[in-house]
Design a protein around this motif. Structure first.
Motif, PDB file in Angstrom:
ATOM      1  N   LEU A  19      16.847   2.234   1.095  1.00 31.03           N
ATOM      2  CA  LEU A  19      15.812   1.268   0.739  1.00 31.03           C
ATOM      3  C   LEU A  19      14.446   1.899   1.012  1.00 31.03           C
ATOM      4  O   LEU A  19      14.350   2.870   1.750  1.00 31.03           O
ATOM      5  CB  LEU A  19      15.985  -0.016   1.547  1.00 31.03           C
ATOM      6  N   PRO A  20      13.386   1.341   0.403  1.00 30.43           N
ATOM      7  CA  PRO A  20      12.070   1.956   0.561  1.00 30.43           C
ATOM      8  C   PRO A  20      11.695   2.157   2.031  1.00 30.43           C
ATOM      9  O   PRO A  20      11.857   1.251   2.847  1.00 30.43           O
ATOM     10  CB  PRO A  20      11.132   0.926  -0.094  1.00 30.43           C
ATOM     11  N   SER A  21      11.219   3.338   2.326  1.00 34.43           N
ATOM     12  CA  SER A  21      10.724   3.678   3.662  1.00 34.43           C
ATOM     13  C   SER A  21      11.740   3.386   4.772  1.00 34.43           C
ATOM     14  O   SER A  21      11.373   2.970   5.848  1.00 34.43           O
ATOM     15  CB  SER A  21       9.409   2.930   3.935  1.00 34.43           C
ATOM     16  N   LEU A  44       7.501   2.502   9.704  1.00 30.59           N
ATOM     17  CA  LEU A  44       6.200   1.870   9.469  1.00 30.59           C
ATOM     18  C   LEU A  44       5.158   2.920   9.120  1.00 30.59           C
ATOM     19  O   LEU A  44       5.359   4.118   9.339  1.00 30.59           O
ATOM     20  CB  LEU A  44       5.785   1.061  10.698  1.00 30.59           C
ATOM     21  N   SER A  45       4.074   2.428   8.574  1.00 34.23           N
ATOM     22  CA  SER A  45       3.030   3.345   8.124  1.00 34.23           C
ATOM     23  C   SER A  45       2.330   3.979   9.321  1.00 34.23           C
ATOM     24  O   SER A  45       2.368   3.471  10.435  1.00 34.23           O
ATOM     25  CB  SER A  45       2.012   2.580   7.270  1.00 34.23           C
ATOM     26  N   GLU A  46       1.686   5.093   9.048  1.00 36.11           N
ATOM     27  CA  GLU A  46       0.863   5.734  10.070  1.00 36.11           C
ATOM     28  C   GLU A  46      -0.194   4.755  10.537  1.00 36.11           C
ATOM     29  O   GLU A  46      -0.794   4.042   9.735  1.00 36.11           O
ATOM     30  CB  GLU A  46       0.157   6.958   9.471  1.00 36.11           C
ATOM     31  N   GLY A  47      -0.409   4.715  11.807  1.00 39.55           N
ATOM     32  CA  GLY A  47      -1.443   3.829  12.318  1.00 39.55           C
ATOM     33  C   GLY A  47      -0.962   2.402  12.519  1.00 39.55           C
ATOM     34  O   GLY A  47      -1.758   1.504  12.812  1.00 39.55           O
ATOM     35  N   ALA A  48       0.315   2.169  12.344  1.00 41.56           N
ATOM     36  CA  ALA A  48       0.836   0.818  12.560  1.00 41.56           C
ATOM     37  C   ALA A  48       0.682   0.423  14.022  1.00 41.56           C
ATOM     38  O   ALA A  48       0.554  -0.762  14.351  1.00 41.56           O
ATOM     39  CB  ALA A  48       2.300   0.743  12.152  1.00 41.56           C
ATOM     40  N   GLY A  49       0.713   1.421  14.879  1.00 41.39           N
ATOM     41  CA  GLY A  49       0.517   1.130  16.291  1.00 41.39           C
ATOM     42  C   GLY A  49       1.716   0.507  16.962  1.00 41.39           C
ATOM     43  O   GLY A  49       1.606  -0.094  18.024  1.00 41.39           O
ATOM     44  N   PHE A 527      -0.754  -9.577   9.089  1.00 38.08           N
ATOM     45  CA  PHE A 527      -2.068  -9.863   9.662  1.00 38.08           C
ATOM     46  C   PHE A 527      -2.978  -8.635   9.615  1.00 38.08           C
ATOM     47  O   PHE A 527      -4.198  -8.748   9.448  1.00 38.08           O
ATOM     48  CB  PHE A 527      -1.901 -10.344  11.102  1.00 38.08           C
ATOM     49  N   ASP A 528      -2.375  -7.465   9.746  1.00 38.70           N
ATOM     50  CA  ASP A 528      -3.151  -6.216   9.727  1.00 38.70           C
ATOM     51  C   ASP A 528      -3.394  -5.696   8.313  1.00 38.70           C
ATOM     52  O   ASP A 528      -3.943  -4.609   8.145  1.00 38.70           O
ATOM     53  CB  ASP A 528      -2.404  -5.111  10.495  1.00 38.70           C
ATOM     54  N   PHE A 529      -2.943  -6.426   7.307  1.00 39.32           N
ATOM     55  CA  PHE A 529      -3.046  -5.967   5.920  1.00 39.32           C
ATOM     56  C   PHE A 529      -2.360  -4.627   5.705  1.00 39.32           C
ATOM     57  O   PHE A 529      -2.783  -3.826   4.888  1.00 39.32           O
ATOM     58  CB  PHE A 529      -4.502  -5.899   5.462  1.00 39.32           C
ATOM     59  N   ARG A 530      -1.293  -4.389   6.460  1.00 40.02           N
ATOM     60  CA  ARG A 530      -0.463  -3.223   6.160  1.00 40.02           C
ATOM     61  C   ARG A 530       0.550  -3.665   5.101  1.00 40.02           C
ATOM     62  O   ARG A 530       1.670  -4.063   5.409  1.00 40.02           O
ATOM     63  CB  ARG A 530       0.243  -2.732   7.440  1.00 40.02           C
ATOM     64  N   TRP A 531       0.101  -3.631   3.847  1.00 37.60           N
ATOM     65  CA  TRP A 531       0.898  -4.180   2.754  1.00 37.60           C
ATOM     66  C   TRP A 531       2.255  -3.509   2.634  1.00 37.60           C
ATOM     67  O   TRP A 531       3.284  -4.162   2.488  1.00 37.60           O
ATOM     68  CB  TRP A 531       0.142  -4.056   1.424  1.00 37.60           C
ATOM     69  N   GLN A 532       2.257  -2.174   2.680  1.00 35.36           N
ATOM     70  CA  GLN A 532       3.537  -1.465   2.500  1.00 35.36           C
ATOM     71  C   GLN A 532       4.503  -1.836   3.619  1.00 35.36           C
ATOM     72  O   GLN A 532       5.695  -2.023   3.380  1.00 35.36           O
ATOM     73  CB  GLN A 532       3.320   0.056   2.470  1.00 35.36           C
ATOM     74  N   ASP A 533       3.996  -1.946   4.838  1.00 35.66           N
ATOM     75  CA  ASP A 533       4.865  -2.338   5.940  1.00 35.66           C
ATOM     76  C   ASP A 533       5.416  -3.753   5.725  1.00 35.66           C
ATOM     77  O   ASP A 533       6.573  -4.034   6.009  1.00 35.66           O
ATOM     78  CB  ASP A 533       4.109  -2.277   7.271  1.00 35.66           C
ATOM     79  N   GLN A 534       4.549  -4.627   5.228  1.00 37.32           N
ATOM     80  CA  GLN A 534       5.004  -5.992   4.965  1.00 37.32           C
ATOM     81  C   GLN A 534       6.143  -5.989   3.938  1.00 37.32           C
ATOM     82  O   GLN A 534       7.164  -6.657   4.120  1.00 37.32           O
ATOM     83  CB  GLN A 534       3.837  -6.853   4.461  1.00 37.32           C
ATOM     84  N   LYS A 554      -3.326  -2.163  -8.571  1.00 35.84           N
ATOM     85  CA  LYS A 554      -3.817  -0.828  -8.240  1.00 35.84           C
ATOM     86  C   LYS A 554      -3.361  -0.359  -6.869  1.00 35.84           C
ATOM     87  O   LYS A 554      -3.255  -1.129  -5.930  1.00 35.84           O
ATOM     88  CB  LYS A 554      -5.352  -0.809  -8.290  1.00 35.84           C
ATOM     89  N   GLU A 555      -3.159   0.941  -6.787  1.00 35.57           N
ATOM     90  CA  GLU A 555      -2.671   1.519  -5.535  1.00 35.57           C
ATOM     91  C   GLU A 555      -3.669   1.262  -4.407  1.00 35.57           C
ATOM     92  O   GLU A 555      -3.294   1.045  -3.255  1.00 35.57           O
ATOM     93  CB  GLU A 555      -2.425   3.024  -5.719  1.00 35.57           C
ATOM     94  N   ALA A 556      -4.950   1.253  -4.743  1.00 36.03           N
ATOM     95  CA  ALA A 556      -5.979   1.028  -3.730  1.00 36.03           C
ATOM     96  C   ALA A 556      -5.802  -0.325  -3.047  1.00 36.03           C
ATOM     97  O   ALA A 556      -6.131  -0.507  -1.881  1.00 36.03           O
ATOM     98  CB  ALA A 556      -7.361   1.110  -4.369  1.00 36.03           C
ATOM     99  N   HIS A 557      -5.260  -1.278  -3.793  1.00 36.90           N
ATOM    100  CA  HIS A 557      -5.119  -2.617  -3.234  1.00 36.90           C
ATOM    101  C   HIS A 557      -4.036  -2.693  -2.162  1.00 36.90           C
ATOM    102  O   HIS A 557      -3.950  -3.657  -1.429  1.00 36.90           O
ATOM    103  CB  HIS A 557      -4.825  -3.629  -4.342  1.00 36.90           C
ATOM    104  N   LYS A 558      -3.193  -1.654  -2.108  1.00 38.88           N
ATOM    105  CA  LYS A 558      -2.149  -1.654  -1.079  1.00 38.88           C
ATOM    106  C   LYS A 558      -2.739  -1.437   0.316  1.00 38.88           C
ATOM    107  O   LYS A 558      -2.084  -1.673   1.302  1.00 38.88           O
ATOM    108  CB  LYS A 558      -1.106  -0.566  -1.343  1.00 38.88           C
TER     109      LYS A 558
END
Lengths: 646, 646
Positions: A19-21, A44-49, A527-534, A554-558
């Motif tokens: 599955l993705p990621s 999770l994405s880089e910087g997810a903390g 809440f953190d707008f980590r769209w890909q993680d969501q 658009k990719e930028a919106h992610k």
């Protein structure tokens, strides 16, 4: 990573790749270092903390890039060695495949046979064979160690958090521990409160456990019918169903090629496979229930046990004397198995042979450790028929049969309804626990209304979440096609995801110690707008991403710190961050001062605004220290509220 | 009949024509023969052997072939006469439309204005204006008569059946009567337990009632945003939403053309329209919450009240002193209105102007009979934040405000969460009833888990059914796009159907006297293989039929006595008919004899089969007479079981 191509058209195409990621990881239990227990790690994405999240993984080797999948060869059969090592079994020639096993299908319509053949195993003598027998003797099997590890979802050090969550649940008398040990698994199986459906001939199995003190499980039904579908489609559906989270799969095929279809499914299935043997038995006598015989049925049980089916639905509770109780129902008998046996009983004016031969059935199933799924042949098929005498009379008989099966050394679960309105769901669970000595309950839905054909995954998902919360151990999915047609690939996915939701909602309600970890991780990502993680933390990352992209492609919106609901100019979550920054800067005195700042000039209509204002500054300051800075986990209040349900 | 064409591209295209095999009928109340209360009659096939089924109809004139729809002109405004007849109102010039009302949209992007203009009405002096004021004075309005007739679903003579169903429900202290009278409606409104959202300027309205002793209602949210969508789409979505059953519609537009969009929606809406006025107020100050003022907000309330908005969400419970309670939440403040006010309070370090001016807001809304929907600006946005102190502190304040609004003569309902796990749902309902004096509760979901973006209609449909059962009066839908994007037409339908399921499941659970009639009619059709009746009695006939046709497309199969699951050779429902024929031929003695026929040679494993066998022939015969021939409606057992939820 999501591959579904097939250059060789003679074999079923299945979906492979993670599955993705996500990546497949394996936990190694301390007490059995040769075991590799699968988990899916959501990266999770880089910087997810925060750390990556391990989640339960039903998908088998299909999502392991290190495994080469060849559906023609089937999965590796590592578990066969575990069975042989503990002894008490013999390998033998096995029953010959007969033309009737595939509905006497002609050469033109015959499905290709599965290539490999494995000689079956069976128990010999009195040595323990079943997980129940081992558990009763105090022996912890590898299957038990495996499922204990699996149920902990990679948790080792999070007991404190887990216990807090537990305290917050309401489990209606279940006893979910903060951490699962192999000994706990053994004890639950010995009590009959849990089963590990694991036919000794299903070497491909990754064991799992069904019981109300474990994660709530779901089953997906597949199977061809007299009208439509093929072997290829069914193997593909099985792999597809477990990709999205099906814990077990039932093959309910009723047409031709029934033996061959099942062989392809079993040899490629890492999850337990269940069947309703009477369906195949019926095919062997031209579809005429009246011609059924015990001998024919028994032969079918052996055929399927040798193949490795992990649990059999046996409708032994449909007794002759209960049948006329259904005559005034709105929807009579809606279970296929139930109606087959009813027809047989009436035609011969005899007690059901499943009931009169129940002890022989137990002896046979024990030899292979096929678990019982005692079928509810008289389940209600409509709201009007819920909880009627026919249904409950059968349930009482299933309770008697449970005790017999245990005495014979077998593992048992009990099937439940059906169609039940909200206020009658809990009585089903209560009665099942009482009549069946806490044997795991396995229900279809229940559907909470009859008025939405096309949406019965939803009418039933509501009931499934509730009965799971009340203590049901496994939820049999219902797809959007229920009552209308056979589920296709999309329906299977919709059914599985809907039931993963129901099972997870139930686990949260019960206070399962690990359940909320995923909700919290996803909500933090949101809440953190980590769209890909969501997306990736959700049950269906593909759909979540596709829905998002419909509005903001658009990719930028992610990575945008806004969403399509509020737009970039104003965003509630962004404002909350301001609130957080502000609150972080407040000292205790400032907070106390704040409490009165807003009192203003209210009260002009002559009514008092009781509560916080009148409490005064000192108390409020204390209140905020006590309550404001942490979650409001008042388990007593919750229990008190639910108690009032009377 | 399903028309969605539009030769005139300057006006919104909407769907007209009845649902399959349905016709619009109108009931005429005995006490107000000038009223025509709409119902939809589902016409059953010839030979169904039972009457057509009348069902609640939210779809308005769009499904009446006798009405010519012209979206440019709007619907007829018959209700304006009722308002004028009872007096106490004046017609006046009204506020001028200002450029800022439409976000200062330039000519290039301005939507076409709605053609007709109606001078607004407002209350004058102390004469009763609101439904609450009339009810308190003992006056039954036409709106009350209308909704009483509407709630009875065409029932006149079915009281006996209705009472049986009632006895079987579990309503948690609600008091749903077997039959709704205008006096009952008046009494419920006077107690504050129900509202009829009905702005005196919404002449197009077909009145409906919201309260826990009435049918559970659902709301659909629509609205354009700063990012996407147009006036045309929103009018179409409104008509589409009510076609499938939305009882009210909220216009949550946040972009440009906000006034014009709302005008088009209101003039074409037969259902109450709700708004969140702060959204538009924010547009008037460049989207900067800090610039908001009471004057600007008040002007917006007048603007919308004059247009005819039926209820306003007012987040007056977000008090300065509660804001920092959200600082440690996982998802902070997720309500847009809540976060706008939080930002304002923090920036000015002042109590919310909605709170300090609440009495003025009441005076203003009373003049138009705009109902309060007291907003839950601090609702939890994740499982982790459910039932926390911030949420409940606000709810306590909403309780105080409810009593003030009542004292001012206004109708009130209360908004609720949000994201809540199963075991914490009931405490929300309990606390709301207690704090808010039984004012109707109106909840969003609640979502019972956070882990399924893309499926939040389902995560929330589960919670909605439960809270509806517990007493919630209106359920605000959630679409599959929640958290991800704006709902399109398909999402709106999916959300509405899902919430119709939840509301209906709740009504069945509560024992609403008319609810089960539709389930029973559909189940009889299913059992009789009346496929078309099964489709047509469902919530979504189009989808049910399409799903059936995927597997069995031929027209002949619509009358086939089998389905795709079992095929023509074997069918469980057909066998049940055999059982029924058989049972019909049995005399009492034969039934008694049958009870022992199956005893057989069981018991070889040394365990007794207690129960029916041992009861002996005489008792069993009696048992069957008592229980076997009728439904098992043991309300006491049901209540006992639910009581054990502790």
């Amino acid at each position: 990573m999501n591959i579904r191509s097939n250059p060789d058209t003679t074999r079923p195409a299945v979906t492979t790749g993670g599955l993705p990621s996500s990546r497949k990881i394996y936990a190694v239990p301390a007490t059995a270092p040769d075991l590799r227990v699968p988990l899916r790690e959501i990266m999770l994405s880089e910087g997810a903390g925060e750390p990556n999240l391990p989640v339960y993984d039903t998908s088998g080797p299909y999502t392991d890039p290190g495994v080469t999948i060849d559906v023609n060869k089937g999965l590796s059969r590592a578990r066969t060695e575990w069975v042989k090592q503990r002894g008490g079994v013999e390998q033998y020639e096995g029953r010959d495949i007969k033309p009737e096993d595939n509905g006497n299908v002609g050469a033109a319509h015959a499905a290709k046979s599965f290539t490999a053949h494995h000689q079956p195993l069976r128990g010999v003598g009195d040595a323990p064979i079943t997980q129940y027998e081992f558990a009763r003797k105090g022996i912890i099997t590898k299957e038990m160690i495996y499922v204990a590890e699996r149920e902990n979802l990679g948790r080792k050090q999070q007991l404190e958090r887990a216990e807090a969550a537990l305290a917050d649940g309401e489990s209606f008398g279940a006893a979910v521990p903060a951490f699962i040990t192999p000994e706990f698994v053994r004890d639950e199986i010995a009590r009959g409160r849990a089963i590990i459906p694991a036919n000794i001939n299903h070497g491909e199995l990754e064991p799992m456990i069904i019981g109300r003190n474990f994660l709530t499980k779901i089953n997906a039904n597949i199977g061809n019918s007299a009208v439509t579908s093929s072997v290829e489609e069914e193997v593909d559906k099985m792999v597809w169903a477990i990709r999205w989270g099906a814990d077990t799969v039932m093959d309910l095929s009723t047409g031709r090629n029934i033996h061959t279809t099942r062989e392809w499914i079993l040899r490629n299935s890492p999850v337990p496979i269940g069947t309703v043997p009477i369906y195949q038995a019926l095919e062997k006598c031209d579809g005429d229930p009246v011609k059924l015989t015990w001998e024919l049925y028994k032969d079918t049980l052996i055929e399927q046990a040798e193949q490795g089916v992990d649990y059999f639905t046996i409708h032994a509770g449909v007794r002759l004397q209960y049948i006329h109780l259904t005559a005034d129902r709105v929807t009579g008998i809606v279970s296929r198995g139930g109606s087959i046996m009813a027809k047989w009983c009436l035609a011969h004016h005899q007690e059901s042979f499943l009931y009169t031969h129940f002890d022989e059935i137990c002896d046979l199933m024990r030899k292979y450790d096929v678990s019982f799924s005692l079928g509810d042949g008289l389940r209600p098929g409509s709201i009007a028929d819920a909880n009627d005498r026919a249904q409950f009379a059968e349930l009482e008989t299933l309770g008697e049969l449970t005790k017999i099966a245990w005495a014979k050394g077998c593992q048992v679960m009990i099937e439940g309804p059906g169609h039940v309105p909200l206020h009658k769901i809990k009585i089903n669970m209560d009665k099942q626990l009482k009549e069946c000595g806490e044997a795991p309950f396995y229900t279809l839905g229940p559907l909470t209304t009859d008025i939405a054909p096309g949406y019965d995954h939803i009418t039933s998902g509501i009931g499934a979440a509730m009965i799971g919360w009340f203590g049901c151990a496994m939820l049999c999915y219902v797809t959007p096609k229920e009552h209308l047609g056979l589920p296709d690939r999309n329906d299977v996915k919709t059914g599985v995801i809907t039931y993963k939701i129901a099972a997870h909602a139930a686990d949260l309600g019960k206070g399962h110690p690990a359940a909320q970890l995923r909700d919290d991780a996803l909500s933090r990502a949101r809440f953190d707008f980590r769209w890909q993680d969501q997306f990736n933390l959700g049950l269906d990352p593909d759909t979540a991403k596709a829905f998002h992209d419909e509005t903001l492609p658009k990719e930028a919106h992610k990575v945008a710190h806004f969403c399509s609901m509020c737009g970039p100019k104003f965003c509630s979550m962004k404002i909350t961050q301001d609130v957080r920054d502000y609150a972080a800067g407040l000292g205790d005195n400032e907070k106390a001062a704040l409490n009165l700042a807003g009192a203003g000039s209210f009260g002009s209509v002559g009514m008092t605004m009781s509560g916080v204002i009148e409490d005064g500054m000192a108390q409020m300051s204390e209140k905020f220290r006590d309550m404001g800075e942490k979650l409001y986990l008042d388990a007593e209040k919750v229990k008190e509220s639910n108690k009032a349900l009377s």
